[in-house]
Design a protein around this motif. Structure first.
Motif, mmCIF file in Angstrom:
data_model
loop_
_atom_site.group_PDB
_atom_site.id
_atom_site.type_symbol
_atom_site.label_atom_id
_atom_site.label_comp_id
_atom_site.label_asym_id
_atom_site.label_seq_id
_atom_site.Cartn_x
_atom_site.Cartn_y
_atom_site.Cartn_z
ATOM 1 N N LEU A 136 53.516 45.616 37.103
ATOM 2 C CA LEU A 136 52.550 44.007 37.405
ATOM 3 C C LEU A 136 52.947 44.266 39.366
ATOM 4 O O LEU A 136 53.003 45.536 39.650
ATOM 5 N N LYS A 137 51.232 43.915 39.352
ATOM 6 C CA LYS A 137 51.036 43.994 40.882
ATOM 7 C C LYS A 137 50.603 42.481 41.673
ATOM 8 O O LYS A 137 50.532 41.204 40.802
ATOM 9 N N VAL A 138 51.644 42.136 42.529
ATOM 10 C CA VAL A 138 51.895 40.875 43.143
ATOM 11 C C VAL A 138 51.222 40.994 44.183
ATOM 12 O O VAL A 138 51.738 42.001 45.014
ATOM 13 N N THR A 139 50.303 39.905 44.609
ATOM 14 C CA THR A 139 49.835 40.233 46.299
ATOM 15 C C THR A 139 49.740 38.532 46.467
ATOM 16 O O THR A 139 50.247 38.068 45.621
ATOM 17 N N PRO A 140 48.983 38.322 47.781
ATOM 18 C CA PRO A 140 49.357 37.525 48.389
ATOM 19 C C PRO A 140 48.381 36.337 47.664
ATOM 20 O O PRO A 140 49.008 35.129 47.159
ATOM 21 N N SER A 141 47.434 36.490 47.093
ATOM 22 C CA SER A 141 46.403 36.022 46.355
ATOM 23 C C SER A 141 47.054 35.398 45.165
ATOM 24 O O SER A 141 46.526 34.243 44.125
ATOM 25 N N LEU A 142 47.529 36.481 44.844
ATOM 26 C CA LEU A 142 48.332 36.037 43.109
ATOM 27 C C LEU A 142 49.320 34.611 43.545
ATOM 28 O O LEU A 142 49.679 33.556 42.601
ATOM 29 N N LEU A 143 50.632 35.021 44.469
ATOM 30 C CA LEU A 143 51.147 34.268 44.453
ATOM 31 C C LEU A 143 50.817 32.911 44.761
ATOM 32 O O LEU A 143 51.671 31.939 43.887
ATOM 33 N N GLU A 144 49.804 32.630 45.260
ATOM 34 C CA GLU A 144 48.632 31.098 46.208
ATOM 35 C C GLU A 144 48.516 30.728 44.505
ATOM 36 O O GLU A 144 48.285 29.188 44.339
ATOM 37 N N ARG A 152 49.196 31.658 41.763
ATOM 38 C CA ARG A 152 50.314 30.379 40.717
ATOM 39 C C ARG A 152 50.532 29.116 41.405
ATOM 40 O O ARG A 152 51.357 28.561 40.810
ATOM 41 N N ALA A 153 51.103 28.833 42.807
ATOM 42 C CA ALA A 153 51.163 27.843 43.324
ATOM 43 C C ALA A 153 50.458 26.367 43.185
ATOM 44 O O ALA A 153 51.147 25.765 42.795
ATOM 45 N N GLY A 154 48.856 27.009 43.536
ATOM 46 C CA GLY A 154 48.367 26.376 42.702
ATOM 47 C C GLY A 154 48.313 25.463 40.912
ATOM 48 O O GLY A 154 48.252 24.697 40.719
ATOM 49 N N GLU A 155 48.818 26.760 40.450
ATOM 50 C CA GLU A 155 49.043 25.923 39.222
ATOM 51 C C GLU A 155 50.809 25.122 38.953
ATOM 52 O O GLU A 155 50.496 24.436 38.372
ATOM 53 N N ALA A 156 51.066 25.534 39.912
ATOM 54 C CA ALA A 156 52.154 24.552 39.772
ATOM 55 C C ALA A 156 51.709 23.736 40.396
ATOM 56 O O ALA A 156 52.779 22.159 39.974
ATOM 57 N N GLU A 163 59.506 16.309 42.740
ATOM 58 C CA GLU A 163 61.293 17.489 43.960
ATOM 59 C C GLU A 163 60.745 19.450 43.278
ATOM 60 O O GLU A 163 60.215 20.198 44.620
ATOM 61 N N LEU A 164 61.389 19.925 42.267
ATOM 62 C CA LEU A 164 61.325 21.074 41.974
ATOM 63 C C LEU A 164 59.977 22.219 42.344
ATOM 64 O O LEU A 164 59.969 23.051 42.990
ATOM 65 N N MET A 165 59.505 21.309 41.686
ATOM 66 C CA MET A 165 57.774 21.610 41.393
ATOM 67 C C MET A 165 57.152 22.343 42.349
ATOM 68 O O MET A 165 56.616 22.913 42.788
ATOM 69 N N ASP A 166 57.118 21.178 43.791
ATOM 70 C CA ASP A 166 56.645 21.030 45.039
ATOM 71 C C ASP A 166 57.114 21.882 46.462
ATOM 72 O O ASP A 166 56.668 23.462 46.213
ATOM 73 N N ARG A 167 58.655 21.932 46.323
ATOM 74 C CA ARG A 167 59.505 22.573 47.229
ATOM 75 C C ARG A 167 59.952 23.661 46.421
ATOM 76 O O ARG A 167 60.054 25.028 47.318
ATOM 77 N N GLY A 168 60.571 24.180 45.151
ATOM 78 C CA GLY A 168 60.963 25.007 44.684
ATOM 79 C C GLY A 168 60.482 26.081 43.631
ATOM 80 O O GLY A 168 60.675 26.792 43.791
ATOM 81 N N VAL A 169 59.094 25.405 43.856
ATOM 82 C CA VAL A 169 58.193 26.730 43.219
ATOM 83 C C VAL A 169 57.323 26.938 43.837
ATOM 84 O O VAL A 169 56.458 28.210 44.256
ATOM 85 N N ALA A 170 56.168 25.954 44.128
ATOM 86 C CA ALA A 170 55.174 25.946 44.621
ATOM 87 C C ALA A 170 55.086 26.514 45.856
ATOM 88 O O ALA A 170 54.404 27.153 46.387
ATOM 89 N N GLN A 171 55.893 25.732 47.057
ATOM 90 C CA GLN A 171 56.058 26.032 48.377
ATOM 91 C C GLN A 171 56.597 27.686 49.052
ATOM 92 O O GLN A 171 56.031 28.342 49.744
ATOM 93 N N SER A 172 58.017 27.703 47.459
ATOM 94 C CA SER A 172 58.768 29.464 47.605
ATOM 95 C C SER A 172 57.201 29.768 46.918
ATOM 96 O O SER A 172 57.380 31.267 47.938
ATOM 97 N N LEU A 173 56.732 30.404 46.607
ATOM 98 C CA LEU A 173 55.712 31.155 45.934
ATOM 99 C C LEU A 173 54.354 30.796 47.270
ATOM 100 O O LEU A 173 53.563 32.083 47.541
ATOM 101 N N ARG A 174 53.901 29.705 48.250
ATOM 102 C CA ARG A 174 53.558 29.678 49.367
ATOM 103 C C ARG A 174 54.232 30.365 50.315
ATOM 104 O O ARG A 174 53.795 31.322 51.299
#
Length: 139
Positions: free
Chosen positions: A39-47, A49-53, A103-114
């Motif tokens: 597993l290789k996690v990078t800021p761009s990968l997290l961003e 995934r936030a876009g996918e959310a 709200e979960l998808m926004d704040r709980g997932v996408a915003q947390s990933l960002r």
């Protein structure tokens, strides 16, 4: 049964184990490690995934709009039936639940990933600054 180790024995055992781990001879989890890609996690990968959310959230909103629009037509066909009164109750409950999911998808997932991506970038820059101050002997 094995007797208690002295501090020196325990320290030597832990030190040896740490050296093996650093050398790659012993995995951190003590097992053989999982085969395959790591597993290789990078800021761009997290961003990403936030876009996918966000994409899932948009699809949820479209489904919510369509559901409310279509179920809003049902009472016309049920005029005179007591079941017609259940539709507004359903719609209210549906709206509450989809708002909660939104709200979960926004704040709980996408915003947390960002946020995690931003923290990773900040930490990476801080570590780079720290590394600049390390004097590495040459030769």
């Amino acid at each position: 049964m094995r007797g208690a180790m002295s501090f020196e024995e325990e320290w030597a055992r832990l030190h040896e184990h740490a050296q093996l781990r650093l050398a790659g001879a012993a995995p951190i989890d003590g097992g053989g490690g999982a085969p395959g890609p790591k597993l290789k996690v990078t800021p761009s990968l997290l961003e990403n995934r936030a876009g996918e959310a966000d994409t899932v959230r948009d699809a949820l909103r479209r489904a919510d709009d369509a559901t409310l629009r279509e179920t809003g037509r049902i009472p016309e066909g049920l005029s005179g039936f007591s079941a017609a009164g259940a539709i507004p109750v359903f719609q209210e409950r549906w709206s509450e639940q989809t708002t909660h999911l939104d709200e979960l998808m926004d704040r709980g997932v996408a915003q947390s990933l960002r946020n995690a991506a931003g923290l990773m970038r900040t930490e990476d820059l801080a570590q780079a600054d720290n590394a600049k101050g390390i004097d590495v002997p040459k030769g």
